[in-house]
Design a protein around this motif. Structure first.
Motif, PDB file in Angstrom:
ATOM      1  N   VAL A 141       0.912  -1.077  -0.108  1.00  0.00           N
ATOM      2  CA  VAL A 141      -0.032   0.153   0.082  1.00  0.00           C
ATOM      3  C   VAL A 141       0.835   1.228   0.020  1.00  0.00           C
ATOM      4  O   VAL A 141       1.746   1.396   0.865  1.00  0.00           O
ATOM      5  CB  VAL A 141      -0.797  -0.017   1.284  1.00  0.00           C
ATOM      6  N   GLY A 142       0.490   2.163  -1.167  1.00  0.00           N
ATOM      7  CA  GLY A 142       1.550   3.360  -1.026  1.00  0.00           C
ATOM      8  C   GLY A 142       2.436   3.115  -1.961  1.00  0.00           C
ATOM      9  O   GLY A 142       3.408   2.612  -2.088  1.00  0.00           O
ATOM     10  N   CYS A 143       1.772   4.099  -3.445  1.00  0.00           N
ATOM     11  CA  CYS A 143       3.003   4.067  -4.715  1.00  0.00           C
ATOM     12  C   CYS A 143       3.515   5.397  -4.490  1.00  0.00           C
ATOM     13  O   CYS A 143       3.594   6.041  -5.568  1.00  0.00           O
ATOM     14  CB  CYS A 143       2.071   3.683  -5.599  1.00  0.00           C
ATOM     15  N   GLY A 144       4.468   5.612  -3.481  1.00  0.00           N
ATOM     16  CA  GLY A 144       5.194   6.839  -3.234  1.00  0.00           C
ATOM     17  C   GLY A 144       6.562   6.658  -4.003  1.00  0.00           C
ATOM     18  O   GLY A 144       6.690   5.487  -4.849  1.00  0.00           O
ATOM     19  N   ILE A 193      -0.138  -3.494  -6.017  1.00  0.00           N
ATOM     20  CA  ILE A 193       0.137  -1.912  -5.407  1.00  0.00           C
ATOM     21  C   ILE A 193      -1.115  -1.263  -5.421  1.00  0.00           C
ATOM     22  O   ILE A 193      -1.955  -1.119  -6.208  1.00  0.00           O
ATOM     23  CB  ILE A 193       1.193  -1.373  -6.161  1.00  0.00           C
ATOM     24  N   ILE A 194      -1.444  -0.862  -4.145  1.00  0.00           N
ATOM     25  CA  ILE A 194      -2.626  -0.039  -3.983  1.00  0.00           C
ATOM     26  C   ILE A 194      -2.261   1.355  -3.548  1.00  0.00           C
ATOM     27  O   ILE A 194      -1.413   1.731  -2.663  1.00  0.00           O
ATOM     28  CB  ILE A 194      -3.635  -0.591  -2.490  1.00  0.00           C
ATOM     29  N   ASP A 195      -2.996   2.293  -4.049  1.00  0.00           N
ATOM     30  CA  ASP A 195      -2.914   3.589  -3.759  1.00  0.00           C
ATOM     31  C   ASP A 195      -4.104   4.471  -3.945  1.00  0.00           C
ATOM     32  O   ASP A 195      -4.793   4.199  -4.949  1.00  0.00           O
ATOM     33  CB  ASP A 195      -1.466   4.322  -4.755  1.00  0.00           C
ATOM     34  N   LYS A 196      -4.337   5.657  -3.239  1.00  0.00           N
ATOM     35  CA  LYS A 196      -5.501   6.265  -3.285  1.00  0.00           C
ATOM     36  C   LYS A 196      -5.712   7.058  -4.805  1.00  0.00           C
ATOM     37  O   LYS A 196      -6.574   7.141  -5.412  1.00  0.00           O
ATOM     38  CB  LYS A 196      -5.656   7.221  -2.292  1.00  0.00           C
ATOM     39  N   ASP A 197      -4.399   7.667  -5.101  1.00  0.00           N
ATOM     40  CA  ASP A 197      -4.075   8.345  -6.314  1.00  0.00           C
ATOM     41  C   ASP A 197      -3.519   7.211  -7.527  1.00  0.00           C
ATOM     42  O   ASP A 197      -2.442   7.066  -7.415  1.00  0.00           O
ATOM     43  CB  ASP A 197      -3.131   9.241  -5.999  1.00  0.00           C
ATOM     44  N   PHE A 241       2.615  -8.264   3.276  1.00  0.00           N
ATOM     45  CA  PHE A 241       1.927  -6.929   3.311  1.00  0.00           C
ATOM     46  C   PHE A 241       2.652  -6.032   3.669  1.00  0.00           C
ATOM     47  O   PHE A 241       3.342  -6.005   4.863  1.00  0.00           O
ATOM     48  CB  PHE A 241       0.652  -7.059   4.290  1.00  0.00           C
ATOM     49  N   TYR A 242       3.143  -4.906   3.001  1.00  0.00           N
ATOM     50  CA  TYR A 242       3.673  -3.848   3.341  1.00  0.00           C
ATOM     51  C   TYR A 242       3.100  -2.643   3.484  1.00  0.00           C
ATOM     52  O   TYR A 242       2.449  -2.425   2.375  1.00  0.00           O
ATOM     53  CB  TYR A 242       5.002  -3.766   2.263  1.00  0.00           C
ATOM     54  N   ALA A 243       2.797  -1.811   4.280  1.00  0.00           N
ATOM     55  CA  ALA A 243       2.096  -0.668   4.569  1.00  0.00           C
ATOM     56  C   ALA A 243       3.010   0.641   4.404  1.00  0.00           C
ATOM     57  O   ALA A 243       4.019   0.620   5.329  1.00  0.00           O
ATOM     58  CB  ALA A 243       1.331  -0.638   5.859  1.00  0.00           C
ATOM     59  N   LEU A 244       3.187   1.263   3.278  1.00  0.00           N
ATOM     60  CA  LEU A 244       4.351   2.017   2.967  1.00  0.00           C
ATOM     61  C   LEU A 244       3.900   3.521   2.803  1.00  0.00           C
ATOM     62  O   LEU A 244       4.545   4.249   2.208  1.00  0.00           O
ATOM     63  CB  LEU A 244       5.248   1.452   1.671  1.00  0.00           C
ATOM     64  N   THR A 245       2.618   4.051   3.150  1.00  0.00           N
ATOM     65  CA  THR A 245       2.269   5.292   2.930  1.00  0.00           C
ATOM     66  C   THR A 245       2.959   6.456   3.865  1.00  0.00           C
ATOM     67  O   THR A 245       4.045   5.888   4.691  1.00  0.00           O
ATOM     68  CB  THR A 245       0.630   5.565   3.465  1.00  0.00           C
ATOM     69  N   ASN A 256       0.006   6.641  10.984  1.00  0.00           N
ATOM     70  CA  ASN A 256      -1.403   6.355  11.675  1.00  0.00           C
ATOM     71  C   ASN A 256      -1.976   5.082  10.783  1.00  0.00           C
ATOM     72  O   ASN A 256      -2.448   3.945  11.057  1.00  0.00           O
ATOM     73  CB  ASN A 256      -2.115   7.147  12.126  1.00  0.00           C
ATOM     74  N   THR A 257      -1.839   5.581   9.449  1.00  0.00           N
ATOM     75  CA  THR A 257      -2.535   4.755   8.438  1.00  0.00           C
ATOM     76  C   THR A 257      -1.632   3.412   8.324  1.00  0.00           C
ATOM     77  O   THR A 257      -2.246   2.323   8.301  1.00  0.00           O
ATOM     78  CB  THR A 257      -2.448   5.403   6.908  1.00  0.00           C
ATOM     79  N   ASN A 258      -0.325   3.517   8.296  1.00  0.00           N
ATOM     80  CA  ASN A 258       0.525   2.182   7.965  1.00  0.00           C
ATOM     81  C   ASN A 258       0.186   1.345   9.007  1.00  0.00           C
ATOM     82  O   ASN A 258       0.134   0.102   9.155  1.00  0.00           O
ATOM     83  CB  ASN A 258       1.956   2.798   8.022  1.00  0.00           C
ATOM     84  N   LEU A 259      -0.044   1.915  10.527  1.00  0.00           N
ATOM     85  CA  LEU A 259      -0.163   1.143  11.777  1.00  0.00           C
ATOM     86  C   LEU A 259      -1.371   0.396  11.565  1.00  0.00           C
ATOM     87  O   LEU A 259      -1.361  -0.748  11.892  1.00  0.00           O
ATOM     88  CB  LEU A 259       0.262   2.018  12.865  1.00  0.00           C
ATOM     89  N   MET A 260      -2.578   1.078  11.214  1.00  0.00           N
ATOM     90  CA  MET A 260      -3.908   0.737  11.200  1.00  0.00           C
ATOM     91  C   MET A 260      -3.726  -0.788  10.086  1.00  0.00           C
ATOM     92  O   MET A 260      -4.149  -1.691  10.476  1.00  0.00           O
ATOM     93  CB  MET A 260      -4.833   1.657  10.976  1.00  0.00           C
ATOM     94  N   LEU A 261      -3.319  -0.266   9.087  1.00  0.00           N
ATOM     95  CA  LEU A 261      -3.302  -1.290   7.932  1.00  0.00           C
ATOM     96  C   LEU A 261      -2.334  -2.496   8.155  1.00  0.00           C
ATOM     97  O   LEU A 261      -2.917  -3.832   8.041  1.00  0.00           O
ATOM     98  CB  LEU A 261      -2.724  -0.645   6.457  1.00  0.00           C
ATOM     99  N   ALA A 262      -1.536  -2.286   9.028  1.00  0.00           N
ATOM    100  CA  ALA A 262      -0.580  -3.614   9.452  1.00  0.00           C
ATOM    101  C   ALA A 262      -1.259  -4.164  10.654  1.00  0.00           C
ATOM    102  O   ALA A 262      -1.292  -5.563  10.331  1.00  0.00           O
ATOM    103  CB  ALA A 262       0.749  -3.141   9.925  1.00  0.00           C
ATOM    104  N   GLN A 263      -1.914  -3.559  11.301  1.00  0.00           N
ATOM    105  CA  GLN A 263      -2.848  -4.456  12.341  1.00  0.00           C
ATOM    106  C   GLN A 263      -3.797  -5.111  11.787  1.00  0.00           C
ATOM    107  O   GLN A 263      -4.180  -6.421  12.031  1.00  0.00           O
ATOM    108  CB  GLN A 263      -3.350  -3.447  13.264  1.00  0.00           C
TER     109      GLN A 263
END
Lengths: 229, 135
Positions: free
Chosen positions: B9-12, B31-35, B72-76, B80-87
């Protein structure tokens, strides 16, 4: 089957690459084409065991190819590739003998699993089948052969083994739809949802048939059946 | 090489460089991203799947087939988003291997206490600089 021959008909590089990579170690013969017209040509010209077919394609779309496979009586096990989280057109596809679906994103474990099931399904016979999952596979084999009444019976037997199976009820609903019994189809989808409220294929099927332009006779028939319950 | 199904998550900048390389190594990537414009940075030979959407919505994670994921990698850029997604990935979907990116080094210890594997690019850069300083 001797060496398994697979044809991938898709214009998206990530799909063709994922499928090819998933079966690279199995020694399968894999070919790909990225256009509907070319795909249909190759299906007509050569014998294939398995065809991965995307619904959206340049040239002819996947559903039209499926219709041609049906009309030209081409013997191939088709795996339809659908959009993210979607089970669109499942019943329409089933009418043409396609019963296996994978949705994007594709991942290797599911792809291998579905192909293994298709391969082992070919050896099933009514006499040898005893377990739930075998009845499901037998029903799918009959659907591919467009023997919908036999498929219906096989699903009923699967349900005697596992009466709470949402998957089996959903398949029963789809077979009933193909057989033209919308009331029974709707009841089967409702049963699927009763046993698994989150079972997406049944939810979408029920939504689709209840929003269909049913003619008034069908509608009355359906309502009276429901009221009698 | 073992072929893994990895959801990111997070395509930065970090997400982009990572998925391009993982894809080249032969892994299956989503790969997931809002944008959706963020996917333009992916290389032309990227062979994974892109999903435009908010990963905090369960339908987006389900569409990505998170229940099938090996990693699963939360990379935004939002801790806080990363923590929540990881959980969510770890506790609800039981993904075997989960990592959250931590942008603020001071939070790293907090996440570790929550039993979430983390990666903090700033700490890694600092460690590397110390290593080079000490020779």
């Amino acid at each position: 089957m001797s060496q398994i021959k697979m044809l991938i008909i898709d214009d998206e590089i990530n799909i063709t690459k994922t499928i090819a990579a998933s079966f690279a170690k199995n020694g399968y013969f894999i070919q790909q084409c990225n256009d509907g017209n070319e795909g249909l040509k190759r299906l007509n010209e050569e014998k294939w065991d398995i065809a991965f077919l995307d619904i959206r394609l340049p040239g002819i779309d996947g559903m039209k190819i499926l219709k041609q496979i049906y009309e030209n009586q081409i013997s191939v096990n088709v795996i339809m590739i659908t959009a993210y989280g979607s089970v669109e057109n499942a019943v329409q596809a089933m009418k043409y003998g396609a019963v296996d679906f994978v949705s994007k994103p594709l991942e290797p474990a599911t792809l291998r699993n579905i192909v293994d099931k298709i391969i082992s399904r070919q050896h099933l016979s009514e006499q040898s089948v005893i377990e739930y999952h075998e009845f499901i596979e037998l029903a799918k084999l009959y659907i591919k052969q467009r023997e919908f009444h036999k498929a219906h019976d096989a699903i009923k037997k699967a349900l005697t083994q596992k009466p709470e199976s949402a998957e089996a009820y959903n398949l029963l609903g789809a077979i009933n739809e193909v057989l033209g019994d919308i009331v029974a189809a709707s009841q089967a989808y409702q049963m699927a949802i009763r046993f698994d409220a989150d079972y997406q294929p049944a939810l979408e099927n029920l939504k689709r048939i209840t929003s269909m332009e049913a003619n008034s006779a069908d509608l009355l028939d359906m309502m009276s059946t429901i009221l009698r319950k | 090489m073992s072929h893994k199904y990895i959801i990111i998550v997070g395509c930065g900048r970090l997400g982009t460089i990572l998925v391009n390389r993982l894809s080249r190594l032969g892994h299956s990537i989503v790969i997931i991203d809002k944008d959706t414009g963020a996917f333009e940075g992916l290389s032309s030979d990227f062979s994974g799947f892109t999903i435009g959407g908010d990963a905090a919505e369960s339908s987006v994670l389900q569409n990505a087939k998170i229940n099938k994921a090996d990693m699963f990698y939360a990379l935004t850029n939002n801790d806080n988003t990363n923590l929540m997604l990881a959980q969510i990935a770890k506790d609800i979907y039981k993904v075997p291997f989960v990592i959250a990116r931590v942008n603020d080094p001071q939070r790293d210890i907090v996440y570790k206490n929550l039993n979430i594997n983390t990666i903090c690019p700033i700490i890694i850069a600092a460690d590397e600089l110390i290593k080079r300083t000490e020779g």
